[in-house]
Design a protein around this motif. Structure first.
Motif, PDB file in Angstrom:
ATOM      1  N   ASP A   2      19.809  82.052 -40.656  1.00 38.11           N
ATOM      2  CA  ASP A   2      20.660  81.121 -41.387  1.00 38.11           C
ATOM      3  C   ASP A   2      19.796  80.272 -42.312  1.00 38.11           C
ATOM      4  N   CYS A   3      20.044  80.376 -43.600  1.00 36.45           N
ATOM      5  CA  CYS A   3      19.255  79.638 -44.594  1.00 36.45           C
ATOM      6  C   CYS A   3      20.060  78.539 -45.275  1.00 36.45           C
ATOM      7  N   THR A   4      21.106  78.057 -44.614  1.00 35.39           N
ATOM      8  CA  THR A   4      21.893  76.958 -45.164  1.00 35.39           C
ATOM      9  C   THR A   4      21.041  75.692 -45.244  1.00 35.39           C
ATOM     10  N   VAL A  21      22.660  77.547 -50.129  1.00 35.11           N
ATOM     11  CA  VAL A  21      21.505  78.197 -49.516  1.00 35.11           C
ATOM     12  C   VAL A  21      20.257  77.383 -49.861  1.00 35.11           C
ATOM     13  N   ASP A  22      19.378  77.183 -48.883  1.00 37.46           N
ATOM     14  CA  ASP A  22      18.100  76.519 -49.105  1.00 37.46           C
ATOM     15  C   ASP A  22      17.125  77.546 -49.682  1.00 37.46           C
ATOM     16  N   SER A  23      16.744  77.363 -50.927  1.00 34.62           N
ATOM     17  CA  SER A  23      15.894  78.345 -51.609  1.00 34.62           C
ATOM     18  C   SER A  23      14.559  78.540 -50.892  1.00 34.62           C
ATOM     19  N   LYS A  25      13.896  78.128 -47.673  1.00 33.67           N
ATOM     20  CA  LYS A  25      14.133  78.896 -46.441  1.00 33.67           C
ATOM     21  C   LYS A  25      14.319  80.376 -46.757  1.00 33.67           C
ATOM     22  N   LEU A  26      15.062  80.647 -47.821  1.00 31.68           N
ATOM     23  CA  LEU A  26      15.326  82.034 -48.189  1.00 31.68           C
ATOM     24  C   LEU A  26      14.031  82.749 -48.589  1.00 31.68           C
ATOM     25  N   LYS A  28      10.997  82.000 -47.677  1.00 30.13           N
ATOM     26  CA  LYS A  28      10.165  82.140 -46.476  1.00 30.13           C
ATOM     27  C   LYS A  28      10.642  83.317 -45.629  1.00 30.13           C
ATOM     28  N   ALA A  29      11.944  83.471 -45.506  1.00 27.41           N
ATOM     29  CA  ALA A  29      12.494  84.588 -44.742  1.00 27.41           C
ATOM     30  C   ALA A  29      12.129  85.929 -45.375  1.00 27.41           C
TER      31      ALA A  29
END
Length: 319
Positions: A2-4, A21-23, A25-26, A28-29
């Motif tokens: 979850d990248c919210t 979406v948290d850019s 976090k995305l 990094k994933a």
């Protein structure tokens, strides 16, 4: 994964696009697990964040990151029209654009989409997928044969497809959306009067009550939102839905319950069914539960659960 954005977990914080979406976090994933990530999916509006919208700017950012890492983007589109409404009302540069134009701009940023049509399609049942990718289309056709019938006559019947075509057209008109969203706002104002905490700002199709803030005596292991769902039904016959710890399911490796997200009671309001007086009854029933919250000292436990997607069929026992 979850990248919210983290702000979505602060239910009393009011920002316009809590579904974003948290850019970081995305990225990094994708950097850490690129070989295990087949696609990026964006839910418009974001259901598990409390029916919160995603901005057009954020959709563009997701598209840009996806292109960099060569990953397709999908939209979970059940509430796409509501999302377009909030873009029109809250995002700079869109106030003069129509819902239909905003919708086209949103979907131009996706490779594919899924649609539960009984939401923003205003039909009794049914749905569809759509994609710009020929290989996905050909692959999906094969599953139609297995599960629905041949592409030319399987799946939804003609009458329902006609109704869906009208529903999609009608519900991408501003006035129709505004009528529904104003009713949700009306319920929110009543809850404000009673001091009942919910995910702010109010969403487009539902109020999401913050159960742990309401039932402070119930530990997370006893599922506060599910307990509140039961209490509201016993109080006044009002059927809500838990969007929280049960929905989050178990960690696929450790099999432990996941408690790191929001735990919400969703009160989704069907279109053209209820009056403002019905909303008054819902608010009064929640107030009654809130007033006796000190007496609700225990929650529920899982008696049986399906190995996959337990949220829809789980059996619970009151403690």
């Amino acid at each position: 994964m979850d990248c919210t954005i983290d702000e979505a977990k602060q239910t009393q914080l009011e920002i316009p696009f809590k579904g974003n979406v948290d850019s970081a976090k995305l990225k990094k994933a994708l950097q850490g697990y690129s070989d295990r990530i087949p696609f990026i999916i964006v839910t418009i509006t974001n259901n598990t964040a409390g029916g919160q919208p995603v901005s057009m700017q954020n959709l563009r950012e997701v598209r840009s990151i996806a292109d960099k890492y060569n990953r397709p983007v999908l939209f979970d589109s059940a509430r796409f029209a509501e999302n377009a409404y909030f873009i029109k009302m809250r995002e700079d540069g869109y106030r003069e654009k129509s819902i239909k134009d905003i919708t086209r701009e949103m979907f131009a940023l996706a490779d594919g989409m899924t649609m539960s049509a009984k939401k923003d399609g205003i039909v009794n049942m049914g749905g569809f997928i759509a994609t710009r990718r020929q290989d996905w289309y050909e692959g999906a056709k094969g599953f139609c044969v297995q599960f629905e019938g041949y592409l030319t006559y399987g799946g939804m019947n003609g009458r329902d497809m006609n109704a869906l075509a009208i529903g999609l057209d009608e519900n991408t008109e501003f006035e129709n959306l505004e009528t529904r969203i104003r009713q949700v706002e009306y319920l929110a104002k009543k809850l404000d009067e009673y001091g009942i905490p919910y995910q702010r700002p109010a969403g487009g199709h539902a109020i999401f009550v913050d159960a742990p803030k309401m039932l402070t005596h119930i530990p997370k292991e006893e599922f506060p939102a599910q307990t509140l769902t039961v209490e509201l039904y016993l109080e006044a016959g009002i059927r809500g839905c838990e969007i929280g710890h049960l929905l989050a399911d178990r960690d696929p490796v450790t099999r432990e319950n996941r408690f790191n997200g929001l735990d919400l009671l969703r009160l989704a309001i069907p279109r053209r069914v209820y009056t403002d007086n019905h909303m008054n009854v819902v608010a009064a029933a929640l107030k009654n539960v809130y007033d006796r919250r000190e007496s609700i000292s225990r929650g529920v436990r899982i008696a049986w659960e399906a190995p996959l997607m337990r949220h829809f069929t789980v059996q619970l026992e009151r403690l």
